[in-house]
Design a protein around this motif. Structure first.
Motif, mmCIF file in Angstrom:
data_model
loop_
_atom_site.group_PDB
_atom_site.id
_atom_site.type_symbol
_atom_site.label_atom_id
_atom_site.label_comp_id
_atom_site.label_asym_id
_atom_site.label_seq_id
_atom_site.Cartn_x
_atom_site.Cartn_y
_atom_site.Cartn_z
ATOM 1 N N ASP A 285 27.337 -12.339 100.787
ATOM 2 C CA ASP A 285 26.447 -12.745 101.867
ATOM 3 C C ASP A 285 26.677 -11.924 103.138
ATOM 4 O O ASP A 285 26.606 -12.435 104.248
ATOM 5 C CB ASP A 285 26.624 -14.248 102.157
ATOM 6 N N CYS B 83 21.369 -7.376 95.738
ATOM 7 C CA CYS B 83 22.105 -8.623 95.949
ATOM 8 C C CYS B 83 22.499 -9.225 94.603
ATOM 9 O O CYS B 83 21.917 -8.891 93.578
ATOM 10 C CB CYS B 83 21.239 -9.636 96.687
ATOM 11 N N GLY C 30 21.381 -17.510 95.816
ATOM 12 C CA GLY C 30 20.370 -17.584 96.874
ATOM 13 C C GLY C 30 18.968 -17.460 96.313
ATOM 14 O O GLY C 30 18.762 -17.128 95.143
ATOM 15 N N ASN D 89 17.366 -13.167 99.239
ATOM 16 C CA ASN D 89 18.011 -11.971 98.698
ATOM 17 C C ASN D 89 17.240 -10.699 99.028
ATOM 18 O O ASN D 89 17.841 -9.650 99.245
ATOM 19 C CB ASN D 89 18.228 -12.118 97.197
#
Length: 192
Positions: A94, A127, A131, A136
Motif C-alpha cells: 500500500d 499492484c 483492495g 489498485n
C-alpha cells in the motif's frame, strides 16, 4: 414566551422536514432493456467494448495494429517495447514511496536513457490483489508517477516518460501479503 415560540416553530419545522428525508425513492425506469447501473442518465456512461463505431484511426491506448510488443504514446507515435532490459522497481504494501534500495534501478534507467537520446521509457504501475480494482488502478498510477518523478530528478525530461497503471490486472490472487510482493512494482520498459 418568545423562546417557547421559537422552540415550538423549530420542532414543527423538523416534524415537517424529517419525513421527507426518510422516504425511499423507487428505481428510475430505464430505456435500456438489458438494464444499467447508470439507468436514467441517458444510457451507459461507460460504453461497452464494442468498437464497431470507432473510426479506423482510434485505438485503445498502449496497443497497436502492429501487434504485441508495440506501444502508442500520448502523441500517437508507435514505439517498439523492449522489456526485461531494466529491472522492476518494487514497493512496500500500500505504498508508492521508492525505497533507498530501489533507487539504483531508476538510476540505471536514467543512464540508459542518457546513452540513448532517441528512446523513451514506459513505466507500468502494478499492484497486488488486495483492495478494489479502482483503488489498485489509482495506486498503480501513483507508483508509476513516483518512479517518473524520481527519473525527472535524475535529469530525464518528462517528455521522454510515459506512465500507465495496470493496477491489479496482472496480479496473482489468493497469495499472502508477503508472497504477493512481486506484484507491487513498477516495470521499466524501454521504448525505441
Amino acid at each position: 414566551m418568545v423562546k417557547s415560540l421559537r422552540i415550538l416553530l423549530t420542532l414543527a419545522l423538523a416534524a415537517l422536514l424529517l419525513p421527507a428525508c426518510t422516504r425511499k425513492q423507487g428505481p428510475t425506469p430505464s430505456d435500456n432493456p438489458m438494464g444499467s447501473r447508470n439507468a436514467g442518465l441517458g444510457g451507459d456512461i461507460i460504453p461497452s467494448m464494442d468498437t464497431t463505431g470507432w473510426t479506423p484511426d482510434l485505438e485503445v491506448r498502449g496497443t497497436s495494429s502492429m501487434g504485441d510488443g508495440y506501444y502508442t504514446d500520448s502523441t500517437g507515435k508507435q514505439w517498439r517495447m523492449v522489456e526485461g532490459l531494466l529491472p522492476s522497481v518494487y514497493f512496500g504494501f500500500d505504498s508508492a514511496s521508492i525505497a533507498g534500495s530501489e533507487r539504483g534501478k531508476l538510476q540505471q534507467a536514467a543512464d540508459q536513457l542518457m546513452q540513448n537520446p532517441g528512446n523513451k521509457i514506459l513505466i507500468e504501475g502494478h499492484c497486488d490483489w488486495y483492495g478494489t480494482a479502482e483503488y489498485n488502478l489509482a495506486l498503480g498510477d501513483r507508483r508509476a508517477l513516483s518512479a517518473s518523478d524520481y527519473l525527472v530528478t535524475l535529469g530525464v525530461s518528462p517528455s521522454r516518460i510515459e506512465t500507465l497503471s495496470k493496477g491489479s490486472l496482472e496480479a496473482t490472487s489468493g497469495l499472502s501479503k508477503s508472497d504477493s510482493s512481486q506484484d507491487r512494482r513498477a516495470d521499466l520498459i524501454i521504448l525505441e
